[in-house]
Design a protein around this motif. Structure first.
Motif, PDB file in Angstrom:
ATOM      1  N   TYR A  97       0.909  -1.251  -0.033  1.00  0.00           N
ATOM      2  CA  TYR A  97       0.079  -0.096   0.023  1.00  0.00           C
ATOM      3  C   TYR A  97       0.984   1.230  -0.078  1.00  0.00           C
ATOM      4  O   TYR A  97       1.857   1.306   0.671  1.00  0.00           O
ATOM      5  N   GLN A  98       0.449   2.231  -0.919  1.00  0.00           N
ATOM      6  CA  GLN A  98       1.243   3.589  -0.902  1.00  0.00           C
ATOM      7  C   GLN A  98       1.455   4.264   0.443  1.00  0.00           C
ATOM      8  O   GLN A  98       2.508   4.847   0.739  1.00  0.00           O
ATOM      9  N   LYS A  99       0.387   4.249   1.065  1.00  0.00           N
ATOM     10  CA  LYS A  99       0.268   5.076   2.310  1.00  0.00           C
ATOM     11  C   LYS A  99      -0.218   4.106   3.439  1.00  0.00           C
ATOM     12  O   LYS A  99      -1.138   3.366   3.185  1.00  0.00           O
ATOM     13  N   ILE A 100       0.345   4.217   4.637  1.00  0.00           N
ATOM     14  CA  ILE A 100       0.103   3.469   6.062  1.00  0.00           C
ATOM     15  C   ILE A 100       0.086   4.300   7.089  1.00  0.00           C
ATOM     16  O   ILE A 100       0.804   5.241   7.091  1.00  0.00           O
ATOM     17  N   GLN A 101      -0.484   3.879   8.136  1.00  0.00           N
ATOM     18  CA  GLN A 101      -0.313   4.620   9.407  1.00  0.00           C
ATOM     19  C   GLN A 101      -0.075   3.248  10.237  1.00  0.00           C
ATOM     20  O   GLN A 101      -0.707   2.394  10.445  1.00  0.00           O
ATOM     21  N   VAL A 102       0.989   3.420  11.082  1.00  0.00           N
ATOM     22  CA  VAL A 102       1.482   2.261  11.924  1.00  0.00           C
ATOM     23  C   VAL A 102       1.547   2.940  13.256  1.00  0.00           C
ATOM     24  O   VAL A 102       1.911   3.896  13.832  1.00  0.00           O
ATOM     25  N   ARG A 103       0.954   1.814  14.280  1.00  0.00           N
ATOM     26  CA  ARG A 103       0.911   2.121  15.587  1.00  0.00           C
ATOM     27  C   ARG A 103       2.222   0.941  16.221  1.00  0.00           C
ATOM     28  O   ARG A 103       2.022  -0.037  15.938  1.00  0.00           O
ATOM     29  N   SER A 115       2.613   8.044   9.932  1.00  0.00           N
ATOM     30  CA  SER A 115       2.017   8.040   8.791  1.00  0.00           C
ATOM     31  C   SER A 115       3.255   7.730   7.669  1.00  0.00           C
ATOM     32  O   SER A 115       4.248   8.865   7.831  1.00  0.00           O
ATOM     33  N   LEU A 116       3.325   6.852   6.831  1.00  0.00           N
ATOM     34  CA  LEU A 116       4.457   6.810   5.994  1.00  0.00           C
ATOM     35  C   LEU A 116       3.786   6.629   4.681  1.00  0.00           C
ATOM     36  O   LEU A 116       2.598   6.122   4.518  1.00  0.00           O
ATOM     37  N   ASP A 117       4.710   6.856   3.515  1.00  0.00           N
ATOM     38  CA  ASP A 117       4.478   6.554   2.311  1.00  0.00           C
ATOM     39  C   ASP A 117       5.454   6.463   1.364  1.00  0.00           C
ATOM     40  O   ASP A 117       6.642   6.389   1.874  1.00  0.00           O
ATOM     41  N   GLY A 118       5.195   5.817   0.300  1.00  0.00           N
ATOM     42  CA  GLY A 118       6.330   5.382  -0.707  1.00  0.00           C
ATOM     43  C   GLY A 118       6.946   4.186  -0.099  1.00  0.00           C
ATOM     44  O   GLY A 118       6.689   3.176   0.639  1.00  0.00           O
ATOM     45  N   PHE A 119       8.472   4.298  -0.340  1.00  0.00           N
ATOM     46  CA  PHE A 119       9.407   3.497   0.252  1.00  0.00           C
ATOM     47  C   PHE A 119       9.404   3.031   1.708  1.00  0.00           C
ATOM     48  O   PHE A 119       9.356   2.003   2.069  1.00  0.00           O
TER      49      PHE A 119
END
Length: 136
Positions: A97-103, A115-119
């Motif tokens: 997935y291009q964008k994620i949010q991780v806890r 919040s992360l995107d891309g590589f």
């Protein structure tokens, strides 16, 4: 301490146990081992160094970030790619997935969200899969 890379798919394919504060020392081993393999690796799960706990490290820009009990809570923009893994030969197709949010919990055992995107998002998704025993 630099640890050997686990290539045993039987161990790697087992879901990992939740990390506790007693596992905080894993951060140092993951950081050292990632740095020793920096020419061919941008992240790893603790099971890659033989510890079946939900702990990962990801090279996010110039800084390696250690995450205890990471959980992806949001994801959007699925795409197909190919990935390699230090524990496995070759590359394999995978959906990311291009964008994620991780806890997760950080090295001070504080709750965090990123919040992360891309590589960067791709790296974290790959390593979180390791926590669940999912191999590419």
């Amino acid at each position: 301490m630099i640890k050997p890379i686990n290539k045993d798919t039987m161990i790697l394919s087992r879901p990992c146990q939740p990390a506790t504060k007693a596992d905080l020392g894993l951060a140092s081993d993951l950081r050292d081992t990632l740095q020793a393999n920096a020419d061919r690796c941008v992240g790893m799960g603790a099971n890659m160094i033989g510890v079946t706990k939900q702990v990962i490290i990801a090279q996010l820009g110039p800084f390696p970030v250690v995450m205890f009990n990471p959980t992806i809570i949001k994801k959007q923009g699925p795409y197909q790619t190919k990935e390699g893994c230090l524990s496995l030969p070759g590359q394999r197709p995978v959906t990311r997935y291009q964008k994620i949010q991780v806890r997760f919990r950080n090295e001070n055992w504080q709750k965090q969200e990123l919040s992360l995107d891309g590589f960067a998002a791709e790296i974290v998704q790959h390593e979180v899969d390791h926590c669940h025993g999912i191999l590419i």
